[in-house]
Design an enzyme around this catalytic site. Structure first.
Site, PDB file in Angstrom:
ATOM      1  N   GLY A  11       0.837  -1.208   0.000  1.00 24.48           N
ATOM      2  CA  GLY A  11       0.000   0.000   0.000  1.00 24.48           C
ATOM      3  C   GLY A  11       0.867   1.251   0.000  1.00 24.48           C
ATOM      4  N   ASP A 128      -0.614   2.040   8.314  1.00 23.44           N
ATOM      5  CA  ASP A 128      -1.083   1.197   9.434  1.00 23.44           C
ATOM      6  C   ASP A 128      -0.191   1.324  10.669  1.00 23.44           C
ATOM      7  OD1 ASP A 128      -2.974   0.279   7.639  1.00 23.44           O
ATOM      8  OD2 ASP A 128      -1.755  -1.439   7.038  1.00 23.44           O
ATOM      9  N   LYS A 215     -24.662  15.540  22.604  1.00 21.79           N
ATOM     10  CA  LYS A 215     -25.482  15.663  21.403  1.00 21.79           C
ATOM     11  C   LYS A 215     -25.182  14.569  20.376  1.00 21.79           C
ATOM     12  CE  LYS A 215     -27.697  19.265  22.705  1.00 21.79           C
ATOM     13  NZ  LYS A 215     -28.987  18.974  23.303  1.00 21.79           N
TER      14      LYS A 215
HETATM   15  O1  F6P Z   1      -1.837  -1.401   4.458  1.00 26.65           O
HETATM   16  C1  F6P Z   1      -2.398  -0.183   4.086  1.00 26.65           C
HETATM   17  C2  F6P Z   1      -3.869  -0.345   3.824  1.00 26.65           C
HETATM   18  O2  F6P Z   1      -4.402   0.905   3.447  1.00 26.65           O
HETATM   19  C3  F6P Z   1      -4.674  -0.942   4.985  1.00 26.65           C
HETATM   20  O3  F6P Z   1      -4.991  -0.001   5.976  1.00 26.65           O
HETATM   21  C4  F6P Z   1      -5.883  -1.468   4.269  1.00 26.65           C
HETATM   22  O4  F6P Z   1      -6.456  -2.546   4.977  1.00 26.65           O
HETATM   23  C5  F6P Z   1      -5.307  -1.947   2.962  1.00 26.65           C
HETATM   24  O5  F6P Z   1      -4.077  -1.253   2.781  1.00 26.65           O
HETATM   25  C6  F6P Z   1      -6.182  -1.711   1.768  1.00 26.65           C
HETATM   26  O6  F6P Z   1      -5.547  -2.259   0.668  1.00 26.65           O
HETATM   27  P1  F6P Z   1      -6.006  -2.060  -0.840  1.00 26.65           P
HETATM   28  O7  F6P Z   1      -5.657  -0.649  -1.241  1.00 26.65           O
HETATM   29  O8  F6P Z   1      -5.242  -3.070  -1.596  1.00 26.65           O
HETATM   30  O9  F6P Z   1      -7.491  -2.248  -0.852  1.00 26.65           O
END
Ligand code: F6P
Length: 322
Positions: A11, A128, A215
């Site tokens: 990612g 993450d 609220k």
């Molecule tokens: O590891 C980074 C991240 O954004 C996580 O937080 C998330 O679960 C995952 O990648 C999403 O991955 P993709 O972009 O492949 O859907």
């Protein structure tokens, strides 16, 4: 001239560009030739290399994503993939490799170092923040600030219509983003995989909040929470309380955007540290920052050892969200 290569994998995370820039410019100061590898390990296997010099990384420090692009590469999880990657690196004359990413990226890097002669250094880049050996990974600060901005806006409308809001944030199977944005955003409840989610207690908390005259009830739900996900949690609460509610899944906006100053600085420091580590003959380490000091951690530990959430924050969460 010694040739080093750099890739981003998994990612993307805001600040990766700032890190590549630091690597390229520090490498130039060490008189090293730098190759960028496009699309992570997928590009490595296809020999998708591009020569990088100080001018190729101009005007990217403020950009989110990664200009080298990235990929999730299944082939690199196989013995054949590793063998092919070693051959490509040899063919291209790359002696040293810097990989920027998270646990999957480091697994590939260790396999490469063990299978061939290439020296490798890892740099933690993942929103993450679940990497052992560094207090913060590149991208985490930007992602939490992006989520926080959205949560602040949601609070305005949640309070106006006196509704509980369930907001899902990213983090894979860990609660680092949820915990930080929950505390910073003054959430009424924070649900993370590291602590057990009890629906009855959540219902009590929401009821109590409205009784006290609050609220709104902002419930931050980490995407990896074990209670079945934000939709199921919200439904279960509705079945008990019959309160009109809304769900907001923040999703990939958390991965984009211009990196914060904190992320740019961390990325610059870690990029420079990675080049310095290679220049000092190191291999098989991740560069990170622990308590404000640069730290080298064996790459294998970065994913094999579990990074714990800050216990003080966990305690604070319990007090503040009660
Ligand atoms: O590891 C980074 C991240 O954004 C996580 O937080 C998330 O679960 C995952 O990648 C999403 O991955 P993709 O972009 O492949 O859907």
């Amino acid at each position: 001239m010694k040739k080093i290569a750099v890739l981003t994998s998994g990612g993307d995370a805001p600040g990766m560009n700032a890190c590549i820039r630091a690597i390229v410019r520090c490498a130039a100061s060490h008189k090293l030739e730098v190759m960028g590898i496009r699309r992570g390990y997928a590009g490595l296997l296809e020999g998708d290399f591009v020569k990088l010099g100080p001018r190729s990384v101009a005007n990217i420090i403020h950009r989110g994503g990664t200009f080298l692009e990235t990929a999730r590469c299944e082939e690199m999880k196989t013995a054949e993939g590793i063998k092919k990657a070693v051959e490509v690196l040899q063919r291209e004359g790359v002696e040293e490799l810097i990989t920027i990413g998270g646990d999957g990226t480091f697994r590939g890097a260790v396999a490469l170092a063990e299978a061939g002669d290439t020296k490798v250094i890892g740099v933690p880049g993942t929103i993450d923040n679940d990497v052992y050996g560094t207090d913060y990974a590149i991208g985490f600060d930007t992602a939490t600030n992006t989520a926080l901005d959205a949560i602040d806006k949601i609070r305005d409308t949640a309070g106006s219509l006196q509704r509980p809001f369930f907001i899902e944030v990213m983090g894979k199977d860990r609660g680092f983003i949820a915990l930080d944005v929950g505390i910073a955003g003054g959430a009424e409840d924070i649900l993370i995989p590291e602590t057990e989610t009890k629906i009855e207690e959540l219902c009590l908390s929401i009821k109590r909040n409205f009784k006290k005259g609050k609220k709104c009830s902002i419930v931050i739900v980490a995407e990896g929470d074990e209670a079945g996900g934000v939709f199921q949690i919200a439904q279960e609460v509705w079945e008990r309380l019959r309160l009109d509610y809304r769900i907001c899944v923040l999703g990939h906006i958390q991965r984009g955007g211009s990196p914060t100053a904190r992320d740019r600085i961390l990325a610059s420091k870690l990029g420079a540290a990675a080049v310095d580590a290679l220049a000092g003959g190191k291999s098989g380490y991740m560069v990170g920052e622990l308590k404000g000091e640069l730290a080298l951690t064996p790459l294998r530990d970065a994913w094999e050892k579990r990074k714990e959430l800050d216990n003080n924050l966990l305690q604070l969460m319990k007090v503040l969200s009660a």
